[in-house]
Scaffold this motif. Structure first.
Motif, PDB file in Angstrom:
ATOM      1  N   LEU A 112       0.847  -1.200   0.000  1.00 21.30           N
ATOM      2  CA  LEU A 112       0.000   0.000   0.000  1.00 21.30           C
ATOM      3  C   LEU A 112       0.879   1.246   0.000  1.00 21.30           C
ATOM      4  CD1 LEU A 112      -2.681   1.583   0.426  1.00 21.30           C
ATOM      5  CD2 LEU A 112      -2.382   1.212   2.893  1.00 21.30           C
ATOM      6  N   ARG A 113       1.889   1.240   0.862  1.00 27.72           N
ATOM      7  CA  ARG A 113       2.749   2.413   0.994  1.00 27.72           C
ATOM      8  C   ARG A 113       3.792   2.512  -0.123  1.00 27.72           C
ATOM      9  NH1 ARG A 113       1.182   5.642   5.156  1.00 27.72           N
ATOM     10  NH2 ARG A 113       3.284   6.443   4.994  1.00 27.72           N
ATOM     11  N   GLY A 114       4.084   1.364  -0.750  1.00 29.64           N
ATOM     12  CA  GLY A 114       5.179   1.344  -1.728  1.00 29.64           C
ATOM     13  C   GLY A 114       6.526   1.450  -1.045  1.00 29.64           C
ATOM     14  N   SER A 115       6.589   1.009   0.171  1.00 32.73           N
ATOM     15  CA  SER A 115       7.817   1.109   0.959  1.00 32.73           C
ATOM     16  C   SER A 115       7.865  -0.039   1.977  1.00 32.73           C
ATOM     17  CB  SER A 115       7.826   2.444   1.700  1.00 32.73           C
ATOM     18  OG  SER A 115       8.847   2.484   2.644  1.00 32.73           O
ATOM     19  N   PRO A 116       9.006  -0.705   2.149  1.00 29.51           N
ATOM     20  CA  PRO A 116      10.306  -0.559   1.502  1.00 29.51           C
ATOM     21  C   PRO A 116      10.210  -0.731  -0.027  1.00 29.51           C
ATOM     22  CG  PRO A 116      10.422  -2.097   3.362  1.00 29.51           C
ATOM     23  CD  PRO A 116       8.987  -1.823   3.130  1.00 29.51           C
ATOM     24  N   LEU A 117      11.302  -0.360  -0.693  1.00 29.72           N
ATOM     25  CA  LEU A 117      11.315  -0.308  -2.150  1.00 29.72           C
ATOM     26  C   LEU A 117      10.957  -1.650  -2.797  1.00 29.72           C
ATOM     27  CD1 LEU A 117      11.800   2.110  -3.963  1.00 29.72           C
ATOM     28  CD2 LEU A 117      14.152   1.309  -4.293  1.00 29.72           C
ATOM     29  N   TYR A 118      11.276  -2.776  -2.120  1.00 25.58           N
ATOM     30  CA  TYR A 118      10.963  -4.075  -2.728  1.00 25.58           C
ATOM     31  C   TYR A 118       9.458  -4.269  -2.897  1.00 25.58           C
ATOM     32  CZ  TYR A 118      10.530  -5.727   2.202  1.00 25.58           C
ATOM     33  OH  TYR A 118      10.186  -5.868   3.523  1.00 25.58           O
ATOM     34  N   ALA A 119       8.649  -3.464  -2.162  1.00 25.88           N
ATOM     35  CA  ALA A 119       7.197  -3.559  -2.313  1.00 25.88           C
ATOM     36  C   ALA A 119       6.744  -3.006  -3.665  1.00 25.88           C
ATOM     37  CB  ALA A 119       6.503  -2.804  -1.180  1.00 25.88           C
TER      38      ALA A 119
END
Ligand SMILES: NC(=O)c1ccc[n+]([C@@H]2O[C@H](COP(=O)([O-])OP(=O)(O)OC[C@H]3O[C@@H](n4cnc5c(N)ncnc54)[C@H](OP(=O)(O)O)[C@@H]3O)[C@@H](O)[C@H]2O)c1
Length: 318
Positions: free
Chosen positions: A47-54
């Motif tokens: 949802l947050r797009g974080s950490p970058l691997y998400a």
């Protein structure tokens, strides 16, 4: 059908419930009428797009419009070539690649699903597919008398991991926030540490196995916390830490007779089935802190993402 969708990385307010077309199963795929779907930290990260691997598969925008991977429900239709399931079968599984579980129906590969044990409710079954294998593989090196530390032990995977390490005969230390200390003790932790007031990598404490669900420290801090011959396994955390563990950690550990690395968890029925068997036998407890409806997915994600859940949070869709 109703689905919780988003089209930009952001806070839970980025999510909305919409009427969308019901998906159709392709070859070797199954359409599942979702009864329950559990929330994982990976949902919050995507949802947050974080950490970058998400952001793998969707650097600027989410690759999939609907999150939710650990589903339990009934087969509503099968695609060509599906042999193991028929309409009406009760199934569960980790649909991490496709996601789409925060919806009334989700399509999953047949290979990701297993028959739901009759002795587990849909809610209970949905808690196991991702958290179970993380805990099982993360504690596989626990031995009688070994000192095991689990960082992030009050969450979904952690609650299973404490119990599995105790079953192996280890002395278990659980680390999490102050609100989860009693919960970790109740799950069997011999010692508990509040990460806000105490750093387990300091004070001369040494562990044979550190399972880290939320890694952010330096490789040298982790090495300090390992006994000679000890093993540090990173499962989740900041990308910076994961990269450092993979590069510097491998060398720094080996030079001092310790092993520091990332645990790439194998997912799928053959990996979550053994944990489900232990739950059915009553050897491992399932902790569901709260349940929410589909409309409340934003609040459910916030509860997990902000670390307020003791164990798992489940969305009851049907
Ligand atoms: N390696 C792989 O192959 C693989 C596969 C699937 C998933 N994963 C990852 O595995 C991770 C674990 O997920 P999960 O579902 O078990 O998470 P979870 O249920 O949210 O549990 C994480 C726990 O860590 C606590 N925590 C947060 N910051 C901490 C800190 N600084 N020190 C100690 N504890 C802290 C959280 O509470 P507070 O927030 O209140 O502190 C929470 O209780 C996720 O990052 C996921 O992406 C990895």
């Amino acid at each position: 059908m109703k689905a919780v969708v988003y089209d930009r990385y952001g806070p839970p307010e980025a999510l909305r419930v919409e009427d969308v077309p019901r998906p159709s199963p392709g070859p070797a795929e199954v359409l599942v009428e979702v009864v329950s779907v559990s929330v994982n930290l990976s949902d919050w990260e995507c949802l947050r797009g974080s950490p970058l691997y998400a952001r793998i598969g969707g650097l600027r925008r989410p690759a999939r419009p609907t999150l939710g991977s650990d589903i339990a429900g009934r087969v509503a239709a099968v695609g060509p070539g599906v042999t193991r399931f028929g309409v009406g079968d009760e199934v569960y599984g980790d649909n991490l690649d496709r996601k789409g579980g925060f919806a009334e129906y989700a399509v999953a590969p047949e290979s990701a699903l297993a028959p739901k044990p009759a002795d587990l409710t849909f809610d209970a079954a949905s808690t196991i597919p991702q958290a179970g294998p993380i805990a099982l593989q993360g504690t596989a090196l626990a031995r009688p008398g070994s000192r095991v530390l689990i960082n992030g032990a009050g969450g979904g995977s952690g609650a299973f991991a404490i119990q599995l390490a105790k079953r192996a005969g280890a002395h278990v230390t659980g680390v999490d926030n102050a609100g989860k200390l009693d919960f970790m003790r109740a799950r069997g932790a011999d010692e508990v540490i509040d990460y806000a007031t105490d750093d387990f990598t300091r004070g001369g404490r040494r562990y044979d196995l550190v399972l880290d669900l939320v890694a952010y420290r330096s490789v040298f801090a982790y090495r300090r916390a390992l006994a000679p011959g000890g093993r540090y396994l990173c499962v989740g955390g900041t990308v910076r830490t994961l990269l450092r563990v993979l590069s510097i950690g491998t060398i720094a550990g080996r030079l001092t007779g310790r092993r520091i690395g990332v645990l790439v968890v194998k997912l799928g029925p053959e990996h979550f089935g053994p944990v489900a068997d232990l739950c059915v036998a009553g050897d491992v407890e399932i902790d569901i802190d709260r349940t929410f409806g589909l409309e409340d997915v934003p609040e459910a994600l916030r509860t997990v993402g902000e670390g307020r859940a003791l164990g798992k949070v489940v969305i009851e869709v049907a």
